[in-house]
Enzyme design. Structure first.
Site, PDB file in Angstrom:
ATOM      1  N   THR A  18      31.117  49.738  -4.329  1.00 57.19           N
ATOM      2  CA  THR A  18      32.332  49.439  -3.576  1.00 57.19           C
ATOM      3  C   THR A  18      32.819  48.017  -3.877  1.00 57.19           C
ATOM      4  O   THR A  18      34.009  47.758  -3.961  1.00 57.19           O
ATOM      5  CB  THR A  18      32.075  49.583  -2.054  1.00 57.19           C
ATOM      6  OG1 THR A  18      31.525  50.868  -1.796  1.00 57.19           O
ATOM      7  CG2 THR A  18      33.347  49.420  -1.257  1.00 57.19           C
ATOM      8  N   ARG A  22      25.372  45.381  -6.764  1.00 49.47           N
ATOM      9  CA  ARG A  22      24.458  44.852  -5.740  1.00 49.47           C
ATOM     10  C   ARG A  22      23.097  45.512  -5.876  1.00 49.47           C
ATOM     11  O   ARG A  22      23.007  46.740  -5.922  1.00 49.47           O
ATOM     12  CB  ARG A  22      24.993  45.128  -4.327  1.00 49.47           C
ATOM     13  CG  ARG A  22      26.075  44.193  -3.945  1.00 49.47           C
ATOM     14  CD  ARG A  22      26.500  44.371  -2.506  1.00 49.47           C
ATOM     15  NE  ARG A  22      27.824  43.780  -2.354  1.00 49.47           N
ATOM     16  CZ  ARG A  22      28.608  43.961  -1.311  1.00 49.47           C
ATOM     17  NH1 ARG A  22      28.212  44.709  -0.304  1.00 49.47           N
ATOM     18  NH2 ARG A  22      29.790  43.382  -1.260  1.00 49.47           N
ATOM     19  N   SER A 113      27.265  39.976  -0.062  1.00 52.06           N
ATOM     20  CA  SER A 113      28.004  40.049   1.183  1.00 52.06           C
ATOM     21  C   SER A 113      27.125  39.857   2.416  1.00 52.06           C
ATOM     22  O   SER A 113      26.450  38.852   2.548  1.00 52.06           O
ATOM     23  CB  SER A 113      28.756  41.383   1.233  1.00 52.06           C
ATOM     24  OG  SER A 113      29.578  41.430   2.343  1.00 52.06           O
ATOM     25  N   HIS A 114      27.113  40.881   3.265  1.00 49.11           N
ATOM     26  CA  HIS A 114      26.406  40.804   4.546  1.00 49.11           C
ATOM     27  C   HIS A 114      24.938  41.221   4.415  1.00 49.11           C
ATOM     28  O   HIS A 114      24.220  41.237   5.403  1.00 49.11           O
ATOM     29  CB  HIS A 114      27.105  41.745   5.522  1.00 49.11           C
ATOM     30  CG  HIS A 114      27.238  43.122   4.937  1.00 49.11           C
ATOM     31  ND1 HIS A 114      28.130  43.399   3.917  1.00 49.11           N
ATOM     32  CD2 HIS A 114      26.566  44.252   5.172  1.00 49.11           C
ATOM     33  CE1 HIS A 114      28.005  44.651   3.563  1.00 49.11           C
ATOM     34  NE2 HIS A 114      27.062  45.194   4.302  1.00 49.11           N
ATOM     35  N   LYS A 126      30.126  40.083  -8.623  1.00 52.33           N
ATOM     36  CA  LYS A 126      31.391  40.817  -8.713  1.00 52.33           C
ATOM     37  C   LYS A 126      32.406  39.981  -9.474  1.00 52.33           C
ATOM     38  O   LYS A 126      32.308  38.758  -9.538  1.00 52.33           O
ATOM     39  CB  LYS A 126      31.909  41.228  -7.337  1.00 52.33           C
ATOM     40  CG  LYS A 126      32.190  40.080  -6.406  1.00 52.33           C
ATOM     41  CD  LYS A 126      32.757  40.595  -5.091  1.00 52.33           C
ATOM     42  CE  LYS A 126      32.879  39.455  -4.096  1.00 52.33           C
ATOM     43  NZ  LYS A 126      33.680  39.756  -2.948  1.00 52.33           N
ATOM     44  N   ASP A 277      30.483  36.670   7.747  1.00 49.91           N
ATOM     45  CA  ASP A 277      29.288  37.196   7.077  1.00 49.91           C
ATOM     46  C   ASP A 277      28.831  36.302   5.923  1.00 49.91           C
ATOM     47  O   ASP A 277      29.318  35.185   5.760  1.00 49.91           O
ATOM     48  CB  ASP A 277      29.568  38.607   6.567  1.00 49.91           C
ATOM     49  CG  ASP A 277      30.541  38.613   5.401  1.00 49.91           C
ATOM     50  OD1 ASP A 277      31.403  37.710   5.359  1.00 49.91           O
ATOM     51  OD2 ASP A 277      30.439  39.496   4.533  1.00 49.91           O
ATOM     52  N   ASP A 279      29.351  36.071   2.689  1.00 48.28           N
ATOM     53  CA  ASP A 279      30.304  35.467   1.749  1.00 48.28           C
ATOM     54  C   ASP A 279      31.653  35.147   2.390  1.00 48.28           C
ATOM     55  O   ASP A 279      32.614  34.835   1.686  1.00 48.28           O
ATOM     56  CB  ASP A 279      30.488  36.362   0.526  1.00 48.28           C
ATOM     57  CG  ASP A 279      31.040  37.726   0.863  1.00 48.28           C
ATOM     58  OD1 ASP A 279      30.806  38.197   1.985  1.00 48.28           O
ATOM     59  OD2 ASP A 279      31.706  38.336   0.009  1.00 48.28           O
ATOM     60  N   ASP A 281      33.963  36.958   4.067  1.00 48.88           N
ATOM     61  CA  ASP A 281      35.168  37.794   4.091  1.00 48.88           C
ATOM     62  C   ASP A 281      35.241  38.710   5.317  1.00 48.88           C
ATOM     63  O   ASP A 281      36.297  39.245   5.625  1.00 48.88           O
ATOM     64  CB  ASP A 281      35.343  38.588   2.782  1.00 48.88           C
ATOM     65  CG  ASP A 281      34.137  39.433   2.433  1.00 48.88           C
ATOM     66  OD1 ASP A 281      33.194  39.475   3.237  1.00 48.88           O
ATOM     67  OD2 ASP A 281      34.148  40.046   1.341  1.00 48.88           O
ATOM     68  N   ARG A 282      34.132  38.888   6.013  1.00 50.27           N
ATOM     69  CA  ARG A 282      34.179  39.740   7.213  1.00 50.27           C
ATOM     70  C   ARG A 282      34.342  38.892   8.468  1.00 50.27           C
ATOM     71  O   ARG A 282      34.075  37.695   8.447  1.00 50.27           O
ATOM     72  CB  ARG A 282      32.870  40.530   7.340  1.00 50.27           C
ATOM     73  CG  ARG A 282      32.656  41.486   6.208  1.00 50.27           C
ATOM     74  CD  ARG A 282      31.420  42.321   6.436  1.00 50.27           C
ATOM     75  NE  ARG A 282      31.328  43.327   5.401  1.00 50.27           N
ATOM     76  CZ  ARG A 282      30.735  44.493   5.541  1.00 50.27           C
ATOM     77  NH1 ARG A 282      30.140  44.808   6.670  1.00 50.27           N
ATOM     78  NH2 ARG A 282      30.709  45.349   4.550  1.00 50.27           N
ATOM     79  N   GLU A 363      40.034  46.889   7.418  1.00 42.59           N
ATOM     80  CA  GLU A 363      39.049  47.954   7.322  1.00 42.59           C
ATOM     81  C   GLU A 363      38.144  47.957   8.542  1.00 42.59           C
ATOM     82  O   GLU A 363      37.873  46.897   9.124  1.00 42.59           O
ATOM     83  CB  GLU A 363      38.182  47.741   6.090  1.00 42.59           C
ATOM     84  CG  GLU A 363      38.935  47.816   4.794  1.00 42.59           C
ATOM     85  CD  GLU A 363      37.966  47.719   3.636  1.00 42.59           C
ATOM     86  OE1 GLU A 363      37.602  48.763   3.095  1.00 42.59           O
ATOM     87  OE2 GLU A 363      37.563  46.597   3.301  1.00 42.59           O
ATOM     88  N   GLU A 364      37.624  49.137   8.832  1.00 45.71           N
ATOM     89  CA  GLU A 364      36.702  49.267   9.952  1.00 45.71           C
ATOM     90  C   GLU A 364      35.449  48.429   9.741  1.00 45.71           C
ATOM     91  O   GLU A 364      34.768  48.085  10.692  1.00 45.71           O
ATOM     92  CB  GLU A 364      36.334  50.734  10.187  1.00 45.71           C
ATOM     93  CG  GLU A 364      35.836  51.511   8.958  1.00 45.71           C
ATOM     94  CD  GLU A 364      34.509  51.076   8.403  1.00 45.71           C
ATOM     95  OE1 GLU A 364      33.624  50.746   9.210  1.00 45.71           O
ATOM     96  OE2 GLU A 364      34.352  51.058   7.167  1.00 45.71           O
ATOM     97  N   SER A 365      35.129  48.107   8.489  1.00 49.57           N
ATOM     98  CA  SER A 365      33.899  47.374   8.178  1.00 49.57           C
ATOM     99  C   SER A 365      34.066  45.878   8.401  1.00 49.57           C
ATOM    100  O   SER A 365      33.496  45.067   7.680  1.00 49.57           O
ATOM    101  CB  SER A 365      33.490  47.656   6.735  1.00 49.57           C
ATOM    102  OG  SER A 365      34.537  47.282   5.843  1.00 49.57           O
ATOM    103  N   LYS A 376      39.590  40.256   1.712  1.00 50.84           N
ATOM    104  CA  LYS A 376      39.592  40.099   3.157  1.00 50.84           C
ATOM    105  C   LYS A 376      39.081  38.696   3.469  1.00 50.84           C
ATOM    106  O   LYS A 376      38.408  38.084   2.651  1.00 50.84           O
ATOM    107  CB  LYS A 376      38.751  41.172   3.826  1.00 50.84           C
ATOM    108  CG  LYS A 376      37.310  41.280   3.360  1.00 50.84           C
ATOM    109  CD  LYS A 376      36.717  42.540   3.973  1.00 50.84           C
ATOM    110  CE  LYS A 376      35.238  42.687   3.685  1.00 50.84           C
ATOM    111  NZ  LYS A 376      34.986  43.369   2.416  1.00 50.84           N
TER     112      LYS A 376
END
Ligand code: G16
Length: 543
Positions: A18, A22, A113-114, A126, A277, A279, A281-282, A363-365, A376
Site C-alpha cells: 500500500t 515494508r 509508518s506506524h 518508499k 504516528d 512518520d 502522516d497520521r 482515510e479511515e486509517s 496525508k
C-alpha cells in the site's frame, strides 16, 4: 572517484505494498537487499541523471545506515544533488513539501509508518515522485519487475556524510545538502492557518496535549505548537524521535495512544488532545470527552475548512478511500462539490489533487490531508482543527454534535485480525468473492443488499484502473460492511473488516459505537466465517 559495479542476485519479494516496501529490519539486513531495491528504483526512473533527490526518514532503527547507502548509490547513479534532513529526519509530509518546494525529481522516504521500530521491528523504503506524492502503481510495478531481474548495482566508495549539522558536502562530485527538516514545513503551515487566532486561544488558557509518540513529529510539533503558537512548554510530549520509538508502537489510535485517550476522558482533561504516528502522516483527534473518528474528522474538516485562511475560498472537492465512512459524502453533497471514492492508499489521491479536482482527502486509517502536499499530514490536521476551534469558539464535542445534527451520524468501526495465516486469509477472501452473486440475489436476514462487489477503480484523470480493492456489501439504509486484506503488514496477513451504519439527522446519535454496530459485527462474521476460519475469538485491534 570510481564507481563500483557490484554483482548481485535478485530477491523475489520486493513488491511494494500500500505504501512502499515494508519488512522486518532483519529482512532488510540480508546481503544486498537494500541495494537491490534502491538500484531497481533508480533503474525505473528514466531522466534522473543530474537531478535532485530528497532523502529522509522517521528516525527509526536502520534509518542512518540506509540513508548513507542511498547517498552513495545516488552519486554512483548520476544524480546531481541530494537534499537530506538534518540527522536523517524528514516526516513524510515534510519530505513531500521539500520535493515540491525545491522542484526535486523525487524523494526516498525511509519509514514503516506506524509499525514498531528497533532491531526486531519494521523498516520501509518508499519513493515519492516529483509531485511530492507516493509513486503511482506504474512506477512501483516497474520497480518490482526490475527487482526480479537485477544482476548488479552501482555504488561509490566514500566515508559516511556527517548529517548532524546543516551544510553542503560533496560525494563523488554530487552535492549533498543537509537541510533543516522543519523550517520550510513550518513556513508552509503559517500560510494556511490563522496562527494569530490560535496563539490568542492558547494565551487565553486553552489547554492541549500533543503526543509525538517518540516519533518524527516531535521536532515539528515543538517548533510549531510550542514555538510559533506559544503553547506552554510540555504541551508536546514524547517529542524526541527515538530509533525504537521508546519501545512503543507509534500508531495514534485508541489502543496505542490509550494514555492520551484516558487523559481526555478524565476529570482534569485538557481541551484538546492529538497524536501523530512514526512518520508524521497520521493523526488522532480527541476533544474533552469526545473521540473523533478519522472518517468523521474528514467530514468535519471539509465542512469547516473555509474558516482557515488557506481554504477561505472554499474547497474544490473531497476524496476518500473506499472503506472510509460516507460521512464526507454528505458534506460534499451539501457543498455541491465533487466527491471521489478511491482504493486504499494515498497514491490514488495524487491525480485528483494534481488536476485540482479535490482539495481535501482522507482515510479511515487516521489520515487526512489537502493539496498543500501530496501525502496525508498529521500535524496539518491538528492545526486545521485548532484553527476551527479558534474560529468557532466552541469545544470539540459541541462541534461534533452540531455536525451530526446537521448531516446525521455514520457509526463506524474497523476490526482487524492481525498476523493470520496468509493462505487462510486468501481463501476467506476468495470464498467471499464467490458468494457475492448469491448475496446480491437473495439478500440476508430479509435485508435487501444493494451492493455486493469487489471494488474496482477507474482513475478519472489518467484512465488507469485498479481492481480487487476490497469486498463491499451495502444495504439500502446506508449500512455497509467492507472486507479487505491490509497492504502494509509485514508478517502473515491482516484482515480488516469495516462496519458502518448511518443514523440520519434527528436520530439517536449518543449510542456506544460497538453496541450500535453489534448486529452488523455478528453479520460480518456469519458472512465471512471469520472466527471459525482464523480460529480467533475476536479481532486483535478495534478502532
Ligand atoms: C498507508 C497508506 C494509507 C492506507 C494505510 C493502511 O498508510 O498510505 O493510504 O490507508 O497504509 O493501509 P492498509 O489498510 O493496506 O494496511 P501509512 O500511514 O501506513 O503509510
Amino acid at each position: 572517484m570510481t564507481i563500483r559495479t557490484i554483482a548481485t542476485t535478485p530477491y523475489d519479494d520486493q513488491k511494494p505494498g500500500t505504501s512502499g516496501l515494508r519488512k522486518r529490519v532483519t529482512h532488510f539486513q540480508q546481503p544486498n537487499y537494500v541495494e537491490n531495491f534502491i538500484q531497481s528504483l533508480f533503474d525505473s526512473l528514466p531522466g534522473h541523471e543530474g537531478q535532485t533527490l530528497v532523502i529522509g526518514g522517521d528516525g527509526r532503527y536502520f534509518n542512518d545506515t540506509v540513508i548513507q547507502i542511498a547517498i552513495r548509490m545516488a552519486a554512483a547513479n548520476g544524480f546531481g544533488k541530494v537534499m537530506v534532513g538534518q540527522g536523517g529526519i524528514l516526516s513524510t509530509p515534510g519530505a513531500s513539501h521539500i520535493i515540491r518546494h525545491y522542484a526535486a525529481f523525487g524523494g526516498i522516504v525511509l519509514s514503516a509508518s506506524h509499525n514498531p521500530g528497533g532491531p526486531e521491528g519494521d523498516f520501509g523504503i518508499k519513493y515519492n515522485a516529483s509531485n511530492g506524492g507516493p509513486a503511482p502503481e506504474k512506477i512501483t510495478n516497474a520497480v518490482y519487475e526490475r527487482s526480479r531481474q537485477i544482476t548488479e548495482y552501482k555504488v561509490v566508495d566514500t566515508p559516511d556524510v556527517d548529517l548532524s549539522a546543516l551544510g553542503v558536502h560533496e560525494v563523488a562530485g554530487m552535492a549533498v545538502e543537509v537541510i533543516d527538516p522543519v523550517a520550510d514545513y513550518a513556513a508552509l503551515m503559517e500560510t494556511l492557518f490563522d496562527f494569530d487566532a490560535i496563539a490568542d486561544m492558547f494565551a487565553s488558557g486553552f489547554r492541549m496535549r500533543f503526543d509525538a509518540m517518540h516519533a518524527v513529529t516531535g521536532p515539528y510539533a515543538k517548533a510549531i505548537i510550542e514555538g510559533r503558537l506559544g503553547a506552554p512548554e510540555g504541551t508536546v510530549i514524547n517529542a524526541v524521535p527515538l530509533p525504537d520509538f521508546g519501545d512503543g508502537h507509534p500508531d495514534p489510535n485508541l489502543v496505542y495512544a490509550k494514555d492520551l485517550y484516558d487523559l481526555l476522558m478524565g476529570p482534569d482533561a485538557p481541551d484538546f488532545g492529538a497524536a501523530s504516528d512514526g512518520d508524521g502522516d497520521r493523526n488522532l483527534i480527541i476533544g474533552r470527552n469526545r473521540f473523533v473518528t478519522p472518517s468523521d474528522s474528514l467530514a468535519l474538516l471539509a465542512a469547516n475548512a473555509h474558516l482557515a485562511p488557506g481554504y477561505a475560498k472554499g474547497i474544490a472537492g473531497i476524496a476518500r478511500s473506499m472503506p472510509t465512512s460516507a460521512a464526507a459524502d454528505r458534506v460534499a453533497e451539501k457543498l455541491g462539490i465533487e466527491m471521489h471514492e478511491t482504493p486504499t492508499g494515498w497514491k490514488f489521491f495524487g491525480n485528483l489533487l494534481d488536476a485540482g479536482r479535490v482539495t481535501i482527502c482522507g482515510e479511515e486509517s487516521a489520515g487526512t490531508g489537502s493539496d498543500h502536499v501530496r501525502e496525508k499530514d498529521g500535524l496539518w490536521a491538528v492545526l486545521l482543527w485548532l484553527n476551527i476551534l479558534a474560529a468557532r469558539k466552541q469545544g470539540v464535542d459541541e462541534i461534533v454534535r452540531e455536525h451530526w445534527a446537521t448531516y446525521g451520524r455514520n457509526y463506524y468501526s474497523r476490526h482487524d485480525y492481525e498476523e493470520i495465516d496468509t493462505a487462510v486469509a486468501n481463501r476467506l477472501m476468495d470464498d467471499l468473492r464467490a458468494k457475492l452473486p448469491e448475496l446480491r440475489e437473495t439478500g440476508i436476514d430479509g435485508r435487501e443488499i444493494i451492493l455486493a462487489d469487489d471494488f474496482s477503480y477507474l482513475d478519472p484523470v489518467d484512465g488507469s484502473t485498479a481492481s480487487k480493492q476490497g469486498v463491499r456489501i451495502g444495504f439500502s439504509d446506508g449500512t455497509r460492511i467492507v472486507f479487505r486484506l491490509s497492504g502494509t503488514g509485514t508478517v502473515g496477513a491482516t484482515l480488516r473488516v469495516y462496519i458502518e451504519r448511518y443514523e440520519p439527522a434527528g436520530g439517536a446519535h449518543d449510542r456506544d459505537t460497538q453496541e450500535a454496530l453489534s448486529d452488523l459485527i455478528a453479520l460480518a462474521d456469519r458472512i465471512a466465517q471469520i472466527k471459525a476460519r482464523t480460529e480467533r475469538d475476536g479481532p486483535t485491534v478495534v478502532t
